[in-house]
Design an enzyme around this catalytic site. Structure first.
Site, PDB file in Angstrom:
ATOM      1  N   ALA A  22       0.810  -1.221   0.000  1.00  0.00           N
ATOM      2  CA  ALA A  22       0.000   0.000   0.000  1.00  0.00           C
ATOM      3  C   ALA A  22       0.846   1.275   0.000  1.00  0.00           C
ATOM      4  CB  ALA A  22      -0.946  -0.011   1.210  1.00  0.00           C
ATOM      5  N   PHE A  33      -3.754   0.634   4.631  1.00  0.00           N
ATOM      6  CA  PHE A  33      -4.634  -0.155   5.494  1.00  0.00           C
ATOM      7  C   PHE A  33      -4.385   0.129   6.954  1.00  0.00           C
ATOM      8  CE2 PHE A  33      -4.498  -2.427   1.509  1.00  0.00           C
ATOM      9  CZ  PHE A  33      -5.850  -2.624   1.294  1.00  0.00           C
ATOM     10  N   ARG A  34      -3.104   0.112   7.331  1.00  0.00           N
ATOM     11  CA  ARG A  34      -2.775   0.304   8.733  1.00  0.00           C
ATOM     12  C   ARG A  34      -2.145   1.676   8.923  1.00  0.00           C
ATOM     13  NH1 ARG A  34      -1.536  -4.294   6.760  1.00  0.00           N
ATOM     14  NH2 ARG A  34      -2.806  -6.067   7.367  1.00  0.00           N
ATOM     15  N   GLN A 100       0.698  -6.393  -3.694  1.00  0.00           N
ATOM     16  CA  GLN A 100      -0.463  -6.715  -2.855  1.00  0.00           C
ATOM     17  C   GLN A 100      -1.588  -5.740  -3.135  1.00  0.00           C
ATOM     18  OE1 GLN A 100       0.884  -7.854   1.399  1.00  0.00           O
ATOM     19  NE2 GLN A 100       2.074  -6.101   0.784  1.00  0.00           N
ATOM     20  N   ASP A 103      -5.229  -1.651  -6.640  1.00  0.00           N
ATOM     21  CA  ASP A 103      -5.634  -0.396  -7.286  1.00  0.00           C
ATOM     22  C   ASP A 103      -5.294  -0.328  -8.777  1.00  0.00           C
ATOM     23  OD1 ASP A 103      -2.833   0.196  -7.334  1.00  0.00           O
ATOM     24  OD2 ASP A 103      -2.980   1.111  -5.344  1.00  0.00           O
ATOM     25  N   HIS A 128      -3.380  -9.904  -4.712  1.00  0.00           N
ATOM     26  CA  HIS A 128      -4.676  -9.773  -4.038  1.00  0.00           C
ATOM     27  C   HIS A 128      -5.792  -9.378  -4.989  1.00  0.00           C
ATOM     28  CE1 HIS A 128      -2.609  -9.122   0.135  1.00  0.00           C
ATOM     29  NE2 HIS A 128      -2.533 -10.360  -0.302  1.00  0.00           N
ATOM     30  N   CYS A 163     -25.740 -15.279 -15.558  1.00  0.00           N
ATOM     31  CA  CYS A 163     -25.910 -16.711 -15.282  1.00  0.00           C
ATOM     32  C   CYS A 163     -26.617 -16.951 -13.959  1.00  0.00           C
ATOM     33  CB  CYS A 163     -24.548 -17.425 -15.287  1.00  0.00           C
ATOM     34  SG  CYS A 163     -23.619 -17.264 -13.733  1.00  0.00           S
ATOM     35  N   VAL A 244       8.798   6.408  -0.941  1.00  0.00           N
ATOM     36  CA  VAL A 244       9.063   5.636  -2.169  1.00  0.00           C
ATOM     37  C   VAL A 244       9.389   6.546  -3.362  1.00  0.00           C
ATOM     38  CG1 VAL A 244       7.702   3.592  -1.556  1.00  0.00           C
ATOM     39  CG2 VAL A 244       6.564   5.530  -2.662  1.00  0.00           C
TER      40      VAL A 244
HETATM   41  P1  OAD Z   1       0.139  -1.600   5.084  1.00  0.00           P
HETATM   42  O1  OAD Z   1      -0.871  -0.503   5.104  1.00  0.00           O
HETATM   43  O2  OAD Z   1       0.076  -2.637   6.118  1.00  0.00           O
HETATM   44  O3  OAD Z   1       1.600  -0.990   5.092  1.00  0.00           O
HETATM   45  C1  OAD Z   1       1.946   0.048   4.241  1.00  0.00           C
HETATM   46  C2  OAD Z   1       3.351   0.483   4.617  1.00  0.00           C
HETATM   47  O4  OAD Z   1       3.748   1.541   3.733  1.00  0.00           O
HETATM   48  C3  OAD Z   1       3.462   1.033   6.039  1.00  0.00           C
HETATM   49  O5  OAD Z   1       4.447   0.304   6.736  1.00  0.00           O
HETATM   50  C4  OAD Z   1       3.900   2.506   5.847  1.00  0.00           C
HETATM   51  O6  OAD Z   1       4.898   2.898   6.766  1.00  0.00           O
HETATM   52  C5  OAD Z   1       4.478   2.499   4.458  1.00  0.00           C
HETATM   53  N1  OAD Z   1       4.324   3.758   3.725  1.00  0.00           N
HETATM   54  C6  OAD Z   1       3.243   4.578   3.676  1.00  0.00           C
HETATM   55  N2  OAD Z   1       3.466   5.621   2.861  1.00  0.00           N
HETATM   56  C7  OAD Z   1       4.723   5.468   2.362  1.00  0.00           C
HETATM   57  C8  OAD Z   1       5.544   6.222   1.469  1.00  0.00           C
HETATM   58  N3  OAD Z   1       5.097   7.343   0.884  1.00  0.00           N
HETATM   59  N4  OAD Z   1       6.792   5.770   1.208  1.00  0.00           N
HETATM   60  C9  OAD Z   1       7.257   4.633   1.796  1.00  0.00           C
HETATM   61  N5  OAD Z   1       6.523   3.875   2.640  1.00  0.00           N
HETATM   62  C10 OAD Z   1       5.273   4.282   2.932  1.00  0.00           C
HETATM   63  O7  OAD Z   1       0.021  -2.215   3.618  1.00  0.00           O
HETATM   64  P2  OAD Z   1       0.450  -3.605   3.066  1.00  0.00           P
HETATM   65  O8  OAD Z   1       1.725  -4.092   3.653  1.00  0.00           O
HETATM   66  O9  OAD Z   1       0.367  -3.484   1.587  1.00  0.00           O
HETATM   67  O10 OAD Z   1      -4.755  -7.267   2.265  1.00  0.00           O
HETATM   68  O11 OAD Z   1      -0.746  -4.505   3.576  1.00  0.00           O
HETATM   69  C11 OAD Z   1      -0.805  -5.821   3.177  1.00  0.00           C
HETATM   70  C12 OAD Z   1      -2.217  -6.312   3.032  1.00  0.00           C
HETATM   71  O12 OAD Z   1      -2.939  -6.115   4.246  1.00  0.00           O
HETATM   72  C13 OAD Z   1      -3.075  -5.577   2.027  1.00  0.00           C
HETATM   73  O13 OAD Z   1      -2.885  -6.018   0.716  1.00  0.00           O
HETATM   74  C14 OAD Z   1      -4.457  -5.880   2.495  1.00  0.00           C
HETATM   75  C15 OAD Z   1      -4.234  -5.564   3.941  1.00  0.00           C
HETATM   76  O14 OAD Z   1      -5.135  -5.973   4.836  1.00  0.00           O
HETATM   77  C16 OAD Z   1      -5.936  -7.608   1.733  1.00  0.00           C
HETATM   78  O15 OAD Z   1      -6.781  -6.783   1.410  1.00  0.00           O
HETATM   79  C17 OAD Z   1      -6.130  -9.082   1.548  1.00  0.00           C
END
Ligand code: OAD
Length: 257
Positions: A22, A33-34, A100, A103, A128, A163, A244
């Protein structure tokens, strides 16, 4: 510095694999998400679980319309980090992008620089799924999501296919297994990579959590770009706790030198 060393490794590698979460779409405005203001602060994950979809498809779709509004309200555009990866891929510096994210922005970035590139194919593996699409749970047909989300918003819930089957957003829901073939492909790409870049993911949800270790175990150089620390930082060769969009364009430029 660390980035120059990583760029050297990228240049000399046979296979560079990028894994994104994300955080790579956060600079485009897509909510993560978090963390602060994360989607799961505003919604309960259980509302969107696979069990809920099966038990209460009407309620699931009512809530999903709301989530879709929050997450995909605007027309998001790929940012400099998506573009840098798409260019590295086009220039042969990147073997594959595993994401993951649902979008579709990696596919959009590829399409923007290469008219021949099909959206999301073939080098972007969307672990995903893709939230802009729906899929019929009976016949398996995939459809553009917009008209179906609109139907659901207008009370046609759950929306059904010609269907008779119920449509489901074409994403992996909580409590739903990732397709086995997709996991296998992700694992073998990680194992066969010489450089594995984990970008914008907290690396806590499987398979994200184990892919960097898998890559490291077969000798890959592991680079992590994430604003906060991750449970994989200890096995990484280089950790960039930066945005990033600050790191990836520089990496692309250095690797191209
Ligand atoms: P998270 O939201 O858990 O983590 C995103 C990470 O990106 C965080 O650790 C932030 O610190 C970092 N971050 C945010 N903005 C940033 C930036 N501009 N530059 C660098 N880093 C940045 O997202 P995911 O790890 O993708 O699953 O979450 C994994 C999965 O959990 C998702 O795909 C989703 C979720 O629940 C499903 O929907 C099945």
């Amino acid at each position: 510095d660390d980035l120059e060393r990583l760029a050297d490794d990228v240049r000399s590698a046979d296979a560079v694999v990028a894994f994104t979460g994300a955080g790579i779409s956060a600079p485009s405005g897509v909510p993560t998400f978090r963390g602060d203001d994360g989607v799961w602060d505003r919604f309960d994950e259980g509302q969107f679980a696979y069990g809920r979809f099966q038990r209460d498809p009407e309620g699931f779709w009512r809530d999903r319309v709301e989530l879709q509004r929050v997450m995909f309200d605007e027309e998001y555009e790929p940012n400099a980090a998506h573009e840098a990866l798409a260019e590295m891929e086009r220039d042969g510096d990147l073997e594959a992008i595993l994401t993951q994210n649902t979008d579709g922005l990696h596919g959009d970035a590829a399409a923007a620089i290469d008219d021949d590139a099909e959206d999301g194919e073939p080098t972007v593996l969307e672990l995903h799924g893709n939230a802009q699409r729906v899929r019929c749970t009976d016949c398996g047909k995939r459809r553009d999501g917009d008209p179906i989300f609109e139907r659901a918003a207008n009370g046609d819930r759950p929306p059904t296919c010609k269907c008779g089957g119920v449509f489901k957003p074409d994403v992996v829901l909580f409590g739903e297994q990732l397709p086995g073939a997709v996991i296998q492909r992700a694992r073998s790409l990680a194992r066969e990579s010489d450089v594995f870049l984990a970008i914008g993911s907290w690396l806590v949800v499987e398979p994200a959590a184990s892919l960097p270790r898998r890559a490291a175990s077969t000798g890959a150089t592991v680079g992590i770009v994430n604003l906060e620390s991750t449970p994989c930082d200890d096995i990484a060769d280089a950790v960039f706790r930066e945005d990033v969009t600050a790191v990836l364009p520089r990496l692309r430029d250095l690797a191209a030198e």
